[in-house]
Write a protein that holds these residues in place. Structure first.
Motif, PDB file in Angstrom:
ATOM      1  N   ARG A 113       5.444  -4.547   3.103  1.00 13.05           N
ATOM      2  CA  ARG A 113       4.203  -5.488   3.152  1.00 13.05           C
ATOM      3  C   ARG A 113       4.238  -6.234   4.198  1.00 13.05           C
ATOM      4  O   ARG A 113       5.476  -6.936   4.904  1.00 13.05           O
ATOM      5  CB  ARG A 113       4.186  -6.008   1.663  1.00 13.05           C
ATOM      6  N   ILE A 114       3.225  -6.984   4.577  1.00 11.31           N
ATOM      7  CA  ILE A 114       3.286  -7.353   6.094  1.00 11.31           C
ATOM      8  C   ILE A 114       3.873  -8.532   5.737  1.00 11.31           C
ATOM      9  O   ILE A 114       3.142  -9.256   4.226  1.00 11.31           O
ATOM     10  CB  ILE A 114       2.180  -7.584   6.687  1.00 11.31           C
ATOM     11  N   VAL A 118       0.035   8.088   7.596  1.00 12.39           N
ATOM     12  CA  VAL A 118      -0.320   6.788   7.322  1.00 12.39           C
ATOM     13  C   VAL A 118      -1.452   6.309   6.567  1.00 12.39           C
ATOM     14  O   VAL A 118      -2.745   7.216   6.817  1.00 12.39           O
ATOM     15  CB  VAL A 118      -0.274   5.411   8.509  1.00 12.39           C
ATOM     16  N   LYS A 119      -1.380   5.402   6.026  1.00 14.97           N
ATOM     17  CA  LYS A 119      -2.581   4.781   5.223  1.00 14.97           C
ATOM     18  C   LYS A 119      -1.796   3.097   5.019  1.00 14.97           C
ATOM     19  O   LYS A 119      -1.494   3.294   4.503  1.00 14.97           O
ATOM     20  CB  LYS A 119      -3.072   5.825   4.154  1.00 14.97           C
ATOM     21  N   LYS A 120      -3.145   2.877   4.395  1.00 14.58           N
ATOM     22  CA  LYS A 120      -3.442   1.501   3.953  1.00 14.58           C
ATOM     23  C   LYS A 120      -2.990   1.496   2.236  1.00 14.58           C
ATOM     24  O   LYS A 120      -4.392   2.248   1.786  1.00 14.58           O
ATOM     25  CB  LYS A 120      -4.260   0.390   4.207  1.00 14.58           C
ATOM     26  N   GLU A 121      -2.367   1.131   1.546  1.00 15.19           N
ATOM     27  CA  GLU A 121      -3.085   1.037  -0.037  1.00 15.19           C
ATOM     28  C   GLU A 121      -3.203  -0.588  -0.092  1.00 15.19           C
ATOM     29  O   GLU A 121      -3.354  -1.414   0.040  1.00 15.19           O
ATOM     30  CB  GLU A 121      -1.439   1.121  -0.616  1.00 15.19           C
ATOM     31  N   ASP A 122      -4.174  -0.710  -1.549  1.00 12.72           N
ATOM     32  CA  ASP A 122      -4.701  -1.608  -2.001  1.00 12.72           C
ATOM     33  C   ASP A 122      -3.451  -2.522  -3.069  1.00 12.72           C
ATOM     34  O   ASP A 122      -3.078  -1.551  -3.910  1.00 12.72           O
ATOM     35  CB  ASP A 122      -6.510  -1.047  -2.379  1.00 12.72           C
ATOM     36  N   LYS A 135      -0.298  -4.815   2.061  1.00 10.26           N
ATOM     37  CA  LYS A 135       0.354  -3.418   1.486  1.00 10.26           C
ATOM     38  C   LYS A 135       0.220  -2.746   3.133  1.00 10.26           C
ATOM     39  O   LYS A 135      -1.014  -1.912   2.869  1.00 10.26           O
ATOM     40  CB  LYS A 135       0.411  -2.607   0.493  1.00 10.26           C
ATOM     41  N   VAL A 136       1.324  -1.742   3.095  1.00 12.19           N
ATOM     42  CA  VAL A 136       0.991  -1.012   4.972  1.00 12.19           C
ATOM     43  C   VAL A 136       0.939   0.544   4.659  1.00 12.19           C
ATOM     44  O   VAL A 136       2.577   0.364   4.034  1.00 12.19           O
ATOM     45  CB  VAL A 136       0.132  -1.698   5.507  1.00 12.19           C
ATOM     46  N   ILE A 137       1.314   1.020   5.261  1.00 12.40           N
ATOM     47  CA  ILE A 137       1.975   2.592   5.642  1.00 12.40           C
ATOM     48  C   ILE A 137       2.448   2.694   6.931  1.00 12.40           C
ATOM     49  O   ILE A 137       0.856   2.524   7.841  1.00 12.40           O
ATOM     50  CB  ILE A 137       1.468   3.823   4.786  1.00 12.40           C
ATOM     51  N   THR A 138       2.983   2.517   7.429  1.00  8.32           N
ATOM     52  CA  THR A 138       2.805   2.367   9.154  1.00  8.32           C
ATOM     53  C   THR A 138       2.566   4.478   9.424  1.00  8.32           C
ATOM     54  O   THR A 138       2.630   5.117   9.066  1.00  8.32           O
ATOM     55  CB  THR A 138       4.457   2.459   9.303  1.00  8.32           C
TER      56      THR A 138
END
Length: 112
Positions: free
Chosen positions: A67-68, A108-112, A57-60
Motif C-alpha cells: 500500500r502506498i 504486476v497489477k493494481k488492486e482496488d 494498493k499496488v503490486i510492483t
C-alpha cells in the motif's frame, strides 16, 4: 526468344510511382497499428502514475504487494508491504493492470 529476353530485362513503365505509393501505405499501416497505440498507452501510464495517492494498493514489477504510504517528489514511492515494513521503489515500477505488466514483461497489477 531474343525479344522475350529483352522484354524481361526492360524496366516496367510507371513502376516507380506504384512503389512509392506502396511504401507510403506501409508506413501509414505501421504508424496506425504500432506507433500510435504505443504512444497512447504511454500517455495512459503517465496519467495513472500522476494519479497515484497514499493508500492505493499496488503490486510492483518485482511482484511485491503493498500500500502506498508516501509519494516523494523525486519519483519514488514508499510502500508498506507489512505492518511496520516499508520500502522505497521507483514509481515507474507500478502498473495499473496485470495486462500492462505482462506487456512490459513484468508480473504486476493494481488492486482496488
Amino acid at each position: 526468344m531474343l525479344n522475350y529476353i529483352l522484354l524481361e530485362a526492360a524496366p516496367a513503365q510507371g513502376g516507380g510511382m506504384g512503389s512509392i505509393i506502396m511504401i507510403v501505405a506501409l508506413i501509414a499501416i505501421f504508424y496506425f497499428f504500432m506507433i500510435r497505440p504505443q504512444s497512447k498507452k504511454q500517455k495512459e501510464m503517465k496519467k495513472f502514475r500522476e494519479g497515484l495517492k497514499a493508500g492505493d494498493k499496488v503490486i510492483t514489477a518485482g511482484g511485491i504487494h503493498g500500500r502506498i504510504r508516501k509519494i516523494e517528489s523525486n519519483g519514488t514511492v514508499m510502500l508498506e508491504i507489512a505492518d511496520g515494513v516499508k520500502i522505497v521503489i521507483d514509481a515507474t515500477m507500478i502498473y495499473p493492470t496485470m495486462q500492462d505488466a505482462v506487456q512490459t514483461g513484468s508480473d504486476v497489477k493494481k488492486e482496488d
